[in-house]
Design a protein around this motif. Structure first.
Motif, PDB file in Angstrom:
ATOM      1  N   GLY B  33      -1.701   4.143  -9.694  1.00 18.68           N
ATOM      2  CA  GLY B  33      -2.724   3.238  -8.950  1.00 18.68           C
ATOM      3  C   GLY B  33      -2.394   1.710  -9.542  1.00 18.68           C
ATOM      4  N   ARG B  34      -1.103   1.421  -9.511  1.00 14.65           N
ATOM      5  CA  ARG B  34      -1.206   0.064  -9.878  1.00 14.65           C
ATOM      6  C   ARG B  34      -1.152  -0.923  -8.567  1.00 14.65           C
ATOM      7  N   GLU B  35      -1.363  -2.193  -8.870  1.00 17.72           N
ATOM      8  CA  GLU B  35      -1.569  -2.942  -7.643  1.00 17.72           C
ATOM      9  C   GLU B  35      -0.277  -3.425  -6.725  1.00 17.72           C
ATOM     10  N   TYR B  36       0.841  -3.203  -7.659  1.00 24.22           N
ATOM     11  CA  TYR B  36       2.125  -3.639  -6.826  1.00 24.22           C
ATOM     12  C   TYR B  36       2.834  -2.204  -7.030  1.00 24.22           C
ATOM     13  N   LEU B  37       3.912  -2.417  -6.182  1.00 26.10           N
ATOM     14  CA  LEU B  37       4.667  -1.213  -5.758  1.00 26.10           C
ATOM     15  C   LEU B  37       5.801  -0.945  -6.567  1.00 26.10           C
ATOM     16  N   LYS B  38       6.445   0.167  -6.931  1.00 27.26           N
ATOM     17  CA  LYS B  38       7.503   0.345  -7.872  1.00 27.26           C
ATOM     18  C   LYS B  38       8.732   1.140  -7.207  1.00 27.26           C
ATOM     19  N   SER B  39       8.405   1.593  -6.123  1.00 33.13           N
ATOM     20  CA  SER B  39       9.695   2.392  -5.678  1.00 33.13           C
ATOM     21  C   SER B  39       9.469   2.523  -3.807  1.00 33.13           C
ATOM     22  N   LYS B 186      -0.999   8.599  13.474  1.00 29.83           N
ATOM     23  CA  LYS B 186      -0.612   8.157  12.068  1.00 29.83           C
ATOM     24  C   LYS B 186      -0.336   6.455  12.325  1.00 29.83           C
ATOM     25  N   ASN B 187      -0.805   5.643  11.446  1.00 30.74           N
ATOM     26  CA  ASN B 187      -0.628   4.249  11.422  1.00 30.74           C
ATOM     27  C   ASN B 187       0.762   3.637  10.716  1.00 30.74           C
ATOM     28  N   VAL B 188       1.702   3.307  11.744  1.00 32.15           N
ATOM     29  CA  VAL B 188       2.840   3.267  11.016  1.00 32.15           C
ATOM     30  C   VAL B 188       2.878   1.384  11.318  1.00 32.15           C
ATOM     31  N   GLY B 189       3.880   0.795  10.612  1.00 28.65           N
ATOM     32  CA  GLY B 189       4.298  -0.414  11.218  1.00 28.65           C
ATOM     33  C   GLY B 189       5.558  -0.416  11.886  1.00 28.65           C
ATOM     34  N   VAL B 190       5.747  -1.371  13.007  1.00 28.45           N
ATOM     35  CA  VAL B 190       7.047  -1.210  13.498  1.00 28.45           C
ATOM     36  C   VAL B 190       7.940  -2.599  13.484  1.00 28.45           C
ATOM     37  N   ILE B 191       8.978  -2.933  13.270  1.00 26.82           N
ATOM     38  CA  ILE B 191       9.905  -4.015  13.014  1.00 26.82           C
ATOM     39  C   ILE B 191      11.055  -4.175  14.135  1.00 26.82           C
ATOM     40  N   VAL B 192      10.972  -4.856  15.186  1.00 25.05           N
ATOM     41  CA  VAL B 192      12.333  -4.959  15.993  1.00 25.05           C
ATOM     42  C   VAL B 192      13.225  -5.885  15.426  1.00 25.05           C
ATOM     43  N   LYS B 263       9.507   4.500   3.719  1.00 25.21           N
ATOM     44  CA  LYS B 263       8.502   5.367   2.946  1.00 25.21           C
ATOM     45  C   LYS B 263       8.114   4.662   1.632  1.00 25.21           C
ATOM     46  N   GLY B 264       6.782   4.380   1.519  1.00 25.63           N
ATOM     47  CA  GLY B 264       6.545   3.966   0.179  1.00 25.63           C
ATOM     48  C   GLY B 264       6.335   2.246   0.017  1.00 25.63           C
ATOM     49  N   LEU B 265       6.607   1.730   1.370  1.00 29.21           N
ATOM     50  CA  LEU B 265       6.322   0.223   1.504  1.00 29.21           C
ATOM     51  C   LEU B 265       4.902   0.036   1.739  1.00 29.21           C
ATOM     52  N   GLY B 266       4.144   0.767   2.062  1.00 31.17           N
ATOM     53  CA  GLY B 266       2.733   0.706   2.803  1.00 31.17           C
ATOM     54  C   GLY B 266       2.003  -0.444   2.034  1.00 31.17           C
ATOM     55  N   SER B 267       1.779  -0.302   0.715  1.00 31.99           N
ATOM     56  CA  SER B 267       0.971  -0.904   0.168  1.00 31.99           C
ATOM     57  C   SER B 267       1.452  -2.486   0.107  1.00 31.99           C
ATOM     58  N   GLU B 268       2.979  -2.443  -0.001  1.00 31.41           N
ATOM     59  CA  GLU B 268       3.387  -3.802  -0.281  1.00 31.41           C
ATOM     60  C   GLU B 268       3.334  -4.545   0.986  1.00 31.41           C
ATOM     61  N   ALA B 269       3.488  -3.946   2.298  1.00 27.78           N
ATOM     62  CA  ALA B 269       3.521  -4.557   3.599  1.00 27.78           C
ATOM     63  C   ALA B 269       2.180  -4.653   3.942  1.00 27.78           C
ATOM     64  N   SER B 270       1.149  -4.114   3.409  1.00 29.33           N
ATOM     65  CA  SER B 270      -0.243  -4.052   3.581  1.00 29.33           C
ATOM     66  C   SER B 270      -0.337  -3.948   5.146  1.00 29.33           C
ATOM     67  N   MET B 271      -0.031  -2.862   5.688  1.00 34.26           N
ATOM     68  CA  MET B 271      -0.409  -2.659   6.923  1.00 34.26           C
ATOM     69  C   MET B 271      -1.568  -3.227   7.380  1.00 34.26           C
ATOM     70  N   CYS B 272      -1.277  -4.152   8.602  1.00 32.40           N
ATOM     71  CA  CYS B 272      -2.436  -4.725   9.478  1.00 32.40           C
ATOM     72  C   CYS B 272      -1.983  -4.693  10.848  1.00 32.40           C
ATOM     73  N   GLU B 273      -3.377  -5.149  11.792  1.00 32.14           N
ATOM     74  CA  GLU B 273      -3.106  -4.948  13.101  1.00 32.14           C
ATOM     75  C   GLU B 273      -2.210  -6.272  13.646  1.00 32.14           C
ATOM     76  N   LYS B 274      -2.520  -7.393  12.777  1.00 34.49           N
ATOM     77  CA  LYS B 274      -1.958  -8.636  13.263  1.00 34.49           C
ATOM     78  C   LYS B 274      -0.314  -8.494  13.554  1.00 34.49           C
ATOM     79  N   ARG B 275       0.002  -9.144  14.664  1.00 32.14           N
ATOM     80  CA  ARG B 275       1.308  -9.225  14.865  1.00 32.14           C
ATOM     81  C   ARG B 275       1.491 -10.591  15.097  1.00 32.14           C
ATOM     82  N   GLY B 276       2.894 -10.758  15.202  1.00 28.63           N
ATOM     83  CA  GLY B 276       3.381 -12.257  15.441  1.00 28.63           C
ATOM     84  C   GLY B 276       4.460 -12.807  14.974  1.00 28.63           C
ATOM     85  N   LEU B 277       5.504 -12.512  15.676  1.00 21.59           N
ATOM     86  CA  LEU B 277       6.763 -13.271  15.325  1.00 21.59           C
ATOM     87  C   LEU B 277       6.736 -14.720  15.243  1.00 21.59           C
TER      88      LEU B 277
END
Lengths: 293, 293
Positions: B33-39, B186-192, B263-277
């Motif tokens: 439960g820390r605020e930043y990601l460790k692995s 499931k709510n995933v993020g996608v990067i091309v 897997k495990g980057l969720g909190s770091e990349a803070s999933m959001c709806e916003k898109r925009g290259l």
């Protein structure tokens, strides 16, 4: 009684096997003996202590592994933030006492930066590439192209104190790698990294600035693609990609995670003794982008 | 008999606990439960099938997850190689039938490239930044600065066939994300992503060219460092770092791993709806490096 023992043994080992099966997917995938890599894991060494001049960074890394419940293993790649390497190597300077040259004063006028800070930058610089309002872009004495020769005051204690890049980050990485081998008998790779702006794209990413025991490039030139075409250009800067990945856990603020460990990249990064950030530097003649900005 | 049962139970659960302890270090660290990601963990989806025009890439990704013994989970970030997106979207063209304009013929002379290839590039281009022997650097119609507007023939079947970038890679990423949500809830993020050369440094690295459901930047500006200094510049391009990390497993030759899962980057990349290259593109005025090459 014999049957009881069998049942007991079965009951003992069943959960062990099930546990292994679910937890070691990545490991199993790696072991299947393919030529290319299918997974890797990245860990921050949490609670890394503040580093002071003369500290044994490699020793602190080995301690931090243990405190984080991790083992140093052959093939680990360890990315170390430049700042703690510089601090350990006493590359912290104060502006007091710096006497700016005439050139520094001129560039300070152009950039709006303090003459003493500019003098610091010039002492680390081979040539100035651009000087304008707020910007002093140089090729530093190592060959690295970056803003203000990578000199920075974030995460440094005290006013007017700045951190210079390590004198030779390849040597720093090599020393760290050898010391870890001495302490653990394990062969790891070490990358010293720093975060930089880049042309054409907003924001910063982490780059490798010193490397030891990690292959710099994955060179596909002359190899064939899926349909037999020979690849002409592809020569991927693996160490920069590893450094970039490390930043995702490293953070730039109060995270206190200056050391990031990669497990499972060994065969990809093909551990080698060769070191040499120089290979990443590109001459003006070779730079495809020269004159394009 | 009661004692026997206790012993049996103890023997049953002891190895389970020990197993868990050694195998779930990363998971335990995440749960604290820390605020930043460790692995985080990175997986290639092995044996991904060749993609043809009209294919449902998202569907193939969901199938490939299963075939690789992985589950689609909330917070997964999926990096997809541009090439398979372009193929599915029918962005493969042949040079036959392309009629080069006068400008294309002129630039073909300067670069030594075929007039019809140059015409292809120009049709994808907003402005030419540099044209010289072997080099045609452009800002493409999307705003992306790259060699030959990212047009490439590696891993494309047939002679004289080239792959263009997706018409709008953000839309491609978004469509893929929404389709995966439709298939799995499931709510995933996608990067091309695509691999590009960059100024000042040898070799190529992977960049994000389309993003959906992933935070683009980790912005530290205005925040404080370890010693209370306010950070002025740090604004890290997280999606480029994730794309770079993905390349380590993706490969450029015959690896057949065009889809990489984080897997495990969720909190770091803070999933959001916003898109925009578009947020990654930088104007000439803002580019610190402008006029420096």
């Amino acid at each position: 009684m014999n049957i009881d023992l069998e049942i007991i043994l079965m009951l003992m080992f069943l959960p062990m096997c099930v546990g292994k099966r679910f937890n070691d997917v990545g490991e199993q995938r790696r072991r299947r003996g393919r030529e290319y890599l299918k997974s890797f894991n990245v860990y921050a060494l949490e609670g890394f202590p503040l580093v002071k001049t003369g500290d044994d960074v490699a020793g602190k890394i080995v301690d931090a592994y243990r405190e984080n419940g991790l083992r140093v293993e052959d093939g680990d790649i360890i990315v170390v933030a430049q700042k703690i390497v510089s601090k350990a190597e006493d590359r912290v300077v104060t502006l007091n006492g710096i006497v700016p040259s005439q050139e520094a004063r001129k560039l300070a006028g152009l950039t709006g930066k303090s003459p003493r800070f500019v003098e610091l930058v010039l002492r680390e610089t081979k040539r100035v590439l651009k000087a304008s309002r707020d910007i002093l872009l140089v090729e530093d004495k190592r060959g690295l192209v970056c803003i203000s020769a990578g000199i920075d005051k974030s995460n440094v204690e005290g006013r007017g104190r700045y951190v210079l890049l390590p004198e030779d980050p390849d040597v720093s990485a090599d020393r760290c790698r050898l010391r870890i081998r001495e302490l653990t008998r394990k062969n790891v790779g070490v990358i010293v990294s720093d975060t930089y702006s880049r042309p054409f794209r907003r924001g910063q990413v982490n780059f490798a600035i010193g490397v030891s025991g990690v292959r710099i490039f994955k060179d596909y030139r002359g190899k064939k693609d899926l349909f037999g075409h020979v690849l002409k250009v592809k020569n991927v800067a693996v160490v920069d990609e590893i450094a970039a990945a490390a930043e995702l856990l490293m953070g730039q603020g109060t995270e206190k995670s200056p050391v990031i460990v990669f497990k499972g990249l060994g065969s990809e990064a093909s551990m080698c003794e060769k070191r040499g950030l120089q290979e990443l530097f590109i001459s003006d003649q070779e730079d495809l982008f020269k004159n394009a900005l």
